[in-house]
Design an enzyme around this catalytic site. Structure first.
Site, mmCIF file in Angstrom:
data_model
loop_
_atom_site.group_PDB
_atom_site.id
_atom_site.type_symbol
_atom_site.label_atom_id
_atom_site.label_comp_id
_atom_site.label_asym_id
_atom_site.label_seq_id
_atom_site.Cartn_x
_atom_site.Cartn_y
_atom_site.Cartn_z
ATOM 1 N N ARG A 133 35.008 -5.488 1.265
ATOM 2 C CA ARG A 133 36.262 -5.452 0.522
ATOM 3 C C ARG A 133 35.937 -5.034 -0.905
ATOM 4 N NH1 ARG A 133 38.528 -5.067 4.566
ATOM 5 N NH2 ARG A 133 40.167 -6.345 5.479
ATOM 6 N N GLU A 172 42.875 -0.665 -4.128
ATOM 7 C CA GLU A 172 43.236 0.424 -3.218
ATOM 8 C C GLU A 172 44.741 0.702 -3.275
ATOM 9 O OE1 GLU A 172 41.758 -0.280 0.742
ATOM 10 O OE2 GLU A 172 39.741 -0.687 -0.006
ATOM 11 N N HIS A 208 38.492 4.037 3.125
ATOM 12 C CA HIS A 208 38.586 2.825 3.956
ATOM 13 C C HIS A 208 38.695 3.172 5.450
ATOM 14 C CE1 HIS A 208 39.819 -1.673 3.725
ATOM 15 N NE2 HIS A 208 39.149 -1.429 4.845
#
Ligand code: DGY
Length: 326
Positions: free
Chosen positions: A240, A269, A287
């Site tokens: 993450r 993000e 991602h």
């Protein structure tokens, strides 16, 4: 007979949706973008189930907006987007999708590791530009991989898979453990060493992050950590984004405190810290860690099976709060 209503917040592979449709009335967000929060809260008013993504905040406000909810299924293994204690307080099951994406995510971390160490993206750009004038001994010299030390932060399922895949490259493996528990697979199969965070920082040539995001791991990698790393070391993050302080990473990369970074996840993000994309010694992916055909399909099937179980009041396969069934 009225089927229970399930809302799926984004298009996911058909196999999971087909399974779900056998026992539920399914509505899927038709747009290739997250549903705006207000709209989501409106839609879920009469839903018994929701399958959502890491981009949705599953919190008290969400649960309040869905009084008929029987369960929430995350289409992700990471669940930092869910307030699990709040769900538990309400006796509502919530689930994630572990295991089915383990190898895909570890493979993605390896692609970043090689990509940044061997400067694959930079070199590819030169070929595409048409400016390559032929072989040269000083072109695109990168870092070695074979025999270098791999440091795993978060030796759970994905961290373990990442470490196991290093076998072909004869890499000594170090790992940290927030619980202090040894990882027997890594110890036995790879002769890996459980070390302190500081030792891992100082000795690793590649550090790969696989820890979940929680208050203990947020900004685990900040200015001090980067200063402790070898100047020749690389950091890889498929976990993450907020595990890394992205501004501190940018500064460490610019100052040459570390050799490079391979990132699949970001602190905010989809935004990138300004300046990061201008650096040559970073490889940036959007991602896509779990993004293989079989992994994403299996995630959809697991999320669907979890949802069907929750609709029936049964304990789902991968429940994050199984204690509600005790
Ligand atoms: C996850 O599952 O947590 C990933 O980040 C998305 O697949």
């Amino acid at each position: 007979m009225n089927l229970p209503k399930v809302y799926v917040t984004r298009q996911i592979p058909k196999q999971g949706l087909d399974l779900l449709r056998q026992a539920a009335e399914v509505e899927v967000n038709p747009d290739d973008a997250p549903v705006p929060r207000e709209r989501l809260l409106e839609i879920i008013k009469d839903c018994q189930g929701v399958i959502g993504l890491l981009t949705e905040r599953i919190d008290a406000e969400f649960f309040d907006a869905a009084p008929n909810l029987k369960g929430y299924a995350n289409y992700a293994v990471g669940f930092d987007n869910i307030d699990v204690p709040e769900a538990t307080r309400r006796g509502l099951p919530v689930t994630n999708t572990p295991d089915v994406l383990t190898n895909a995510t570890a493979e993605c971390a390896w692609s970043l590791l090689f990509g940044v160490a061997r400067r694959v993206v930079e070199a590819d750009a030169v070929m595409r530009s048409g400016s390559w004038a032929g072989w040269g001994p000083m072109q695109f010299i990168g870092g070695d991989v074979t025999g270098k030390t791999l440091g795993i932060v978060g030796a759970g399922r994905i961290g373990t898979a990442m470490a196991r895949m290093s076998r072909g490259f004869d890499m000594p493996v170090l790992y940290t453990s927030s619980s202090g528990r040894r990882n027997e697979t890594l110890d036995k199969e790879l002769n890996a060493r459980l070390v302190s965070f500081e030792e891992l920082l100082e000795e690793s040539d590649f550090i790969s992050l696989h820890a979940p995001l929680n208050p203990g791991t947020r900004h685990l990698f900040g200015a001090d950590a980067f200063k402790r790393m070898k100047r020749t070391a690389y950091i890889i993050n498929t976990a993450r984004g907020p595990v890394i302080d992205e501004q501190a990473l940018l500064e460490a990369l610019k100052a040459g405190e570390i050799a490079g970074a391979g990132l699949d996840v970001y602190e905010n993000e989809p935004a990138l810290t300004p300046g990061l994309a201008e650096l040559a010694n970073v490889v940036l992916l959007p991602h896509i860690g779990s993004g293989t055909e079989s992994s994403r399909t299996d995630m959809s099937m697991l999320a669907a099976r979890n949802m069907l179980a929750m609709l029936k009041g049964h304990k789902p396969e991968t429940c994050l709060n199984p204690e509600i069934y005790d």
